[in-house]
Design an enzyme around this catalytic site. Structure first.
Site: not given
Length: 509
Positions: A288, A310, A330, A364, A386
């Protein structure tokens, strides 16, 4: 050739019109249940193998083949259509209802589920194929209807039932009941519909012994499914312990697809999504930090993160105090919920989602970018992708298509940068296909490989060089010299001339 002669009508306990409606209703319910079983096999197969295209192809092809075999075998049961139909529905309800538990068990304790997936696809297809010939025989007997009329009515009810089953599975069963309980309920509906029609409508065709046997079998199937439903939660916990170890804990609302293990200050934490390890607390910072910090060298007031539920890429972005807005798009709300509530994950991402600069959108990324472009919203200085790497298990392939990067480029401000986690450089052709795809969207790219394990693409409308900002925070794994070496490592292995990947022509090996 279809026999057009009407069959002999039988006496029913209800008027013929009502009897015909009951048979067609059973066709409708059985077709809906059959499609739920089919979709359940595809969904669970893709969860445990991470290859939805292959799993869907195997399940559909095997089931269609088996349906043909079942239709041929059903010819032997036409002389005893009522008993045959009742037996087929009981077997189908039991097999389909227990298929999820059986597949997950083979994955958890045997390490793979391909043989079981193929076996269940064949068995369910075989029994589903036997339904239609038997139902056509039964509906012809109600009013001595000709074969052509019976075919039209049965297939109409069958197709409408399949439509309803296909809609109920993703919009009702999965979100409200989950994979295991939802398919068990489907099996109960299947057994009840088949047994009720056979015993209630055609009971005069059955001997007393056959009626008692039918009731016993139907009751036994329903009892078995009920016991399985009661045991679903402890079974799922035991299976998760077998896969992830004794410290496994499912994320709330994740329907067992998001599981965390370990909690030692976040360092020993491991995050599994659909059975695949996506975060390891021991070394995730390397990935990351390498993804985020080169992209933050420049204007960074507004940052867009596509994926990243996350919170780990978000953690690195929030280390820059002059960043005023971070939008996280997300698709998995349960993953964000876990990042906000699980103590281990909160320790690892430093409670990133509690920062007031963060705005979370559950959508999405592809669809959100299309809506963003149409809405004319302000651009972002940095866009960070990501998502699971292209070609990897669970990868949303359209998130790595030329069309996607065209939309992402439209969200960039002048001088803005796009950072992409491109996965392991071990598959060089896949990496350079992604680079070619980003360039096909009109962006200039610069690539860097960290330690031979992590590969990244940095892109902008003008030539760009991966570097660290002068005011970059202290980093555990990334230095200016190390970043220059990472750029040189990627340049030495460059593959040019590869075609880009598009929605119509995916090219990731």
């Amino acid at each position: 050739m279809i026999d057009q002669r009407p069959t002999t009508a039988v006496r029913l306990p209800v008027p013929a019109v009502f009897g015909r409606a009951l048979v067609l209703g059973s066709v409708f319910l059985c077709a809906a249940c059959g499609l739920v079983y089919e979709l359940e096999l595809v969904a669970l197969g893709s969860y445990v193998s991470g290859d939805p295209v292959t799993d869907a192809s195997v399940v559909l092809s095997v089931m269609v083949f088996a349906m043909g075999v079942g239709s041929l075998l059903a010819k032997r049961l036409r002389c005893r259509a009522v008993v045959g139909f009742a037996a087929v529905e009981s077997a189908l309800a039991l097999t389909g209802g227990l298929s999820s538990m059986a597949l997950y068990a083979t994955f958890a304790w045997l390490g793979q589920s391909w043989p079981a997936l193929a076996a269940f696809a064949f068995t369910i297809g075989l029994l589903t194929g036997a339904e239609v010939p038997l139902l056509m025989t039964l509906i012809q007997r109600i009013r001595g209807q000709d074969a052509a009329g019976a075919v039209a009515e049965v297939f109409a009810a069958d197709y409408v039932g399949a439509l309803v089953g296909g809609l109920v599975f993703p919009f009702v069963l999965l979100p409200f009941l989950g994979q295991l309980t939802g398919v068990l309920l489907t099996g109960a509906v299947n057994a009840g519909a088949g047994g009720a029609m056979a015993w209630g409508l055609f009971r005069d065709d059955l001997s007393g012994r056959a009626r008692r046997a039918l009731l016993s079998v139907t009751a036994g199937v329903l009892a078995a499914l009920a016991v399985a439903a009661v045991c679903a939660t402890p079974f799922q916990r035991a299976a998760q312990r077998a896969v992830y170890g004794g410290s496994a804990r499912p994320a709330p609302g994740g329907e067992g697809q998001i599981v965390l293990t370990g909690s030692h200050g976040g360092r020993g934490l491991r995050l599994f999504v659909d059975g695949r390890l996506t975060v390891s607390g021991g070394d995730e910072y390397r990935d990351h930090q390498a993804l985020v910090h080169p992209a933050m060298a420049g204007p960074r007031r507004a940052v867009l993160i596509l994926g990243g539920g996350d919170g780990l890429a978000l953690r690195e972005v929030l280390r820059y105090r002059d960043t005023l807005l971070v939008t996280v798009v997300e698709p998995d709300a349960a993953l964000v919920r876990a990042a906000r509530t699980d103590p281990g994950l909160r320790a690892l991402d430093r409670d990133a989602f509690a920062d007031p600069r963060v705005h979370v959108v559950t959508a999405d990324p592809f669809d959100w970018l299309r809506a963003y472009r149409a809405g004319g919203y302000p651009p972002y200085d940095v866009v960070i992708e990501d998502l699971p790497a292209p070609g990897a298990a669970l990868s949303p392939e359209r998130g790595y298509a030329e069309e996607f990067y065209g939309l992402a480029a439209g969200a960039l401000a002048p001088g803005g940068r796009l950072a992409v986690d491109a996965g392991s450089p071990a598959n060089a052709r896949r990496f350079w296909t992604l680079d070619a795809t980003v360039r096909a969207a009109g962006l200039r790219t610069a690539d860097y490989w960290i330690g031979g394990r992590w590969g990244y693409v940095l892109a902008a409308r003008t030539p760009v060089t991966p570097r660290l900002a002068p005011d970059a925070p202290p980093l555990r794994s990334l230095t200016a010299a190390g970043l220059r070496s990472a750029v040189a490592a990627a340049r030495r292995s460059a593959m040019r001339g590869l075609p880009p990947s598009t929605l119509m022509r995916p090219r990731y090996p």
